[in-house]
Scaffold this active site. Structure first.
Site, mmCIF file in Angstrom:
data_model
loop_
_atom_site.group_PDB
_atom_site.id
_atom_site.type_symbol
_atom_site.label_atom_id
_atom_site.label_comp_id
_atom_site.label_asym_id
_atom_site.label_seq_id
_atom_site.Cartn_x
_atom_site.Cartn_y
_atom_site.Cartn_z
ATOM 1 N N ILE A 1 0.873 -1.296 -0.074
ATOM 2 C CA ILE A 1 -0.081 0.083 0.091
ATOM 3 C C ILE A 1 0.775 1.305 0.194
ATOM 4 O O ILE A 1 1.699 1.488 0.863
ATOM 5 C CB ILE A 1 -0.872 -0.032 1.223
ATOM 6 C CG1 ILE A 1 -1.687 -1.306 1.379
ATOM 7 C CG2 ILE A 1 -1.827 1.244 1.136
ATOM 8 C CD1 ILE A 1 -2.454 -1.887 0.238
ATOM 9 N N ASP B 1 -8.303 3.974 -2.502
ATOM 10 C CA ASP B 1 -7.977 4.830 -1.353
ATOM 11 C C ASP B 1 -8.135 3.960 -0.086
ATOM 12 O O ASP B 1 -9.011 3.224 0.217
ATOM 13 C CB ASP B 1 -9.248 5.601 -1.183
ATOM 14 C CG ASP B 1 -8.979 6.778 -0.003
ATOM 15 O OD1 ASP B 1 -8.262 6.471 0.740
ATOM 16 O OD2 ASP B 1 -9.460 7.969 -0.138
ATOM 17 N N HIS C 1 -0.174 6.449 6.259
ATOM 18 C CA HIS C 1 0.205 6.426 7.658
ATOM 19 C C HIS C 1 -0.424 7.125 8.808
ATOM 20 O O HIS C 1 -0.408 7.278 10.094
ATOM 21 C CB HIS C 1 1.692 7.206 7.906
ATOM 22 C CG HIS C 1 2.809 6.551 6.882
ATOM 23 N ND1 HIS C 1 2.808 5.331 6.762
ATOM 24 C CD2 HIS C 1 3.616 7.209 6.141
ATOM 25 C CE1 HIS C 1 3.534 5.364 5.801
ATOM 26 N NE2 HIS C 1 4.132 6.362 5.152
#
Length: 375
Positions: A191, A240, A266
């Protein structure tokens, strides 16, 4: 749908006759193209003067046919095309099945029994005294097949300019988990591709993983369009990570991953959403890595330094998984069961990095007479 390269990687670890039949099915020309692409990608060029080009001719045999491919080496890398050069600096002849086993099969495969190498000017005494640069280029090309297991992940991070070394220190930790898996035809899902909105920027770690896992298919997921980084064994998907439905669509495309690496936004809420969505689809025996956990302490990313065990933060949640690891020892009423209690075999923490191993966690708790005392 399994691609040609995925089919070859699976067959390269089996019986040679099965690989031969698969080459027949896919076609020797297509298989030679796949092999040459792998060779050109892995080749680390020697130091060359600007404008220097070295042509290395590959001739692959299969049954009664041959396929010619040309690798052109410059100081910045290697490119390849189908066809022949009238004046190659070197010619390498080898059976196609043997080449594919060396490139896409498990390490420790038999040596190159069918290989022949012809070097221009190899019989010239001047070449003996001072070997020309195409000798080194040929040597490095051959090493992509013969010595692929010698390069370390940290070296690859440096070569492909991944921030997993230098900015961070993750590549010193990953091999203890990933090295035993390198011989498998894996599905690796990362990701975050990097480079923000610039389609051409980023992709460094995807190339690093492709080289490190020579039999794997690498998928990169980013909120931005990153299609310029797609190539053989690297696929880019747009999603997303804060959207569970988008992540489920990713898994529908990739199949069950063997490794998931979260190097995305993050933000703590995205880290938790991604874990809860993807971890159930991770294969047993696989690893789920979360990078840049320092954001768990930073309010800008939804974290906190005031409440270190807050369950809404990345590290607060991960700490709760330690109790889940020992769920069979917790006395009745002491903790609410979590879906992952029986699915996490081990947890490993490093600076800003966590690696979670998926597997059955049903070893059994301590006997009742110890936990509750004798009756």
């Amino acid at each position: 749908m399994r691609t040609d390269v995925m089919r070859l990687a699976a067959a390269a670890g089996g019986h040679p006759d099965d690989l031969t039949e698969l080459i027949d099915d896919i076609g020797p020309g297509r298989c030679a193209e796949i092999a040459t692409d792998e060779i050109a990608f892995r080749l680390d060029p020697p130091r060359l003067h600007p404008g220097t080009e070295i042509e290395l001719q590959l001739v692959f045999g299969h049954r009664d046919t041959t396929t010619a491919c040309l690798v052109t080496v410059t100081g910045s890398g290697a490119t390849h095309a189908t066809g022949r050069s009238a004046t190659p600096h070197a010619t390498i002849r080898q059976q196609l099945g043997e080449v594919i086993r060396q490139l896409l099969g498990p390490r420790g495969a038999a040596g190159p029994a069918t290989r022949q190498v012809e070097l221009r000017d190899s019989g010239d005494i001047a070449s003996f005294r001072r070997p020309p640069v195409w000798f080194a280029a040929t040597q490095r090309l051959l090493s992509t097949m013969d010595h692929r297991d010698e390069v370390t992940l940290t070296e690859l991070a440096s070569r492909y300019e991944s921030d997993k070394w230098g900015i961070h220190r993750y590549t010193q930790h990953y091999p203890r988990y990933f090295e035993p898996l390198r011989d498998r035809p894996l599905t690796v899902l990362e990701i975050g591709i990097g480079g923000f909105a610039d389609p051409a920027a980023g992709g460094c770690s995807l190339r690093m993983w492709k080289h490190y896992f020579p039999r794997a298919t690498i998928y990169g997921v980013d909120v931005y369009d990153k299609t310029p980084h797609a190539r053989q064994r690297i696929h880019t998907l747009r999603a997303d990570q804060s959207d569970p439905e988008a992540l489920l669509a990713v898994v529908a495309r990739t199949g069950r991953p063997d490794i998931v690496i979260d190097d995305g936004s993050h933000r703590v809420e995205d880290v938790l959403t991604t874990f809860h969505t993807l971890f159930p689809h991770l294969r047993d025996g696989g690893y789920y890595a979360i990078e840049d956990l320092q954001t768990s302490y930073w309010p800008r990313f939804g974290g906190t330094s005031a409440e270190l065990d807050a369950p809404h933060t990345s590290l607060g949640f991960l700490k709760s998984l330690v109790d889940g690891l020992n769920h069979e020892e917790i006395l009745p009423g002491g903790r609410r069961a979590a879906p992952t209690d029986q699915q996490i075999r081990s947890l490993h923490f490093h600076h800003n990095l966590a690696v979670i191993e998926k597997g059955a966690n049903l070893e059994g708790g301590g006997p009742d007479w110890v936990r509750f005392g004798p009756k």
